[in-house]
Design an enzyme around this catalytic site. Structure first.
Site, PDB file in Angstrom:
ATOM      1  N   SER A  64      74.445  37.603  13.974  1.00  0.00           N
ATOM      2  CA  SER A  64      73.479  37.883  12.819  1.00  0.00           C
ATOM      3  C   SER A  64      71.864  37.849  13.588  1.00  0.00           C
ATOM      4  CB  SER A  64      73.519  36.629  12.145  1.00  0.00           C
ATOM      5  OG  SER A  64      73.052  35.581  12.800  1.00  0.00           O
ATOM      6  N   LYS A 107      68.556  31.146  13.387  1.00  0.00           N
ATOM      7  CA  LYS A 107      67.850  32.079  12.577  1.00  0.00           C
ATOM      8  C   LYS A 107      66.389  32.246  12.860  1.00  0.00           C
ATOM      9  CE  LYS A 107      71.434  32.681   9.854  1.00  0.00           C
ATOM     10  NZ  LYS A 107      72.185  33.942   9.992  1.00  0.00           N
TER      11      LYS A 107
END
Length: 199
Positions: A64, A107
């Site tokens: 990701s 993230k």
């Protein structure tokens, strides 16, 4: 006889002084050893606390955050950074997954409390301004919740993965906005062999 008696007294006094000096020396030595042990103990405790509560290593799981961070890479998280500073847009953060003390997501922060986040024409907008290409964001094919603007409440943050096509993040209702208490630190250094350095 008198002279010998005096000489004996002198000898006895000299022995007593030597014994006192040895006692003082021994006492001083024990004091120094005790102080040294206390310093070593304090340093060990502080070092342990610094490692435990100050920094942590994490292994990146999944794609990701590519191309910035790849699956399997090891990174260093600074847990103290947000005690003395605030979470800023662009920061890469370690987020404790809901209901887990052992698994962390990594993230990028895009929105902070009070920001309005939206996707228009596949492009990300924060407070009606298009986010620049600083984060190498692709066209957003799956805007999810950002089909309509999302405004962040107090202590809420909006996070995404740089690899938008392979990231479960705040765009989706199953993930949602991240609470400040879930952000455990700033990812700032890569420890992976051959790629070591600041991120």
């Amino acid at each position: 006889m008198k002279r010998k008696h005096v000489s004996g007294q002198d000898f006895t006094l000299q022995k007593k002084e030597t014994a006192n000096e040895m006692k003082k020396r021994r006492k001083k030595l024990f004091g120094e050893i005790r102080t040294t042990l206390l310093i070593v103990f304090a340093a060990a405790v502080l070092g342990y606390a610094f490692i435990t509560w100050g920094f942590q290593t994490l292994k990146v799981q999944g794609p990701s955050m590519e191309p910035v961070l790849s699956d399997g890479e090891t990174v260093l998280v600074n847990k103290l950074s947000y005690i003395f500073g605030s979470v800023e847009p662009g920061d890469i953060v370690a987020i404790r997954a809901m209901g887990s003390d052992s698994y962390y997501d990594i993230k990028r922060v895009i929105g902070v409390p009070g920001d309005k986040i939206s996707v228009v024409g596949g492009k990300l907008f924060v407070n009606d301004k298009q986010v620049s290409d600083t984060y190498q964001l692709d066209v957003i094919q799956s805007p999810g919740r950002l089909s309509t603007p999302v405004t962040l409440a107090e202590k809420e943050y909006f996070v995404i993965g740089d690899n938008l096509g392979s990231s479960e993040d705040s765009r989706f209702s199953t993930y949602g906005n991240v609470q400040r208490s879930e952000i455990r630190g700033k990812v700032f250094y890569r420890l992976t062999k051959g790629k070591r350095g600041r991120i």
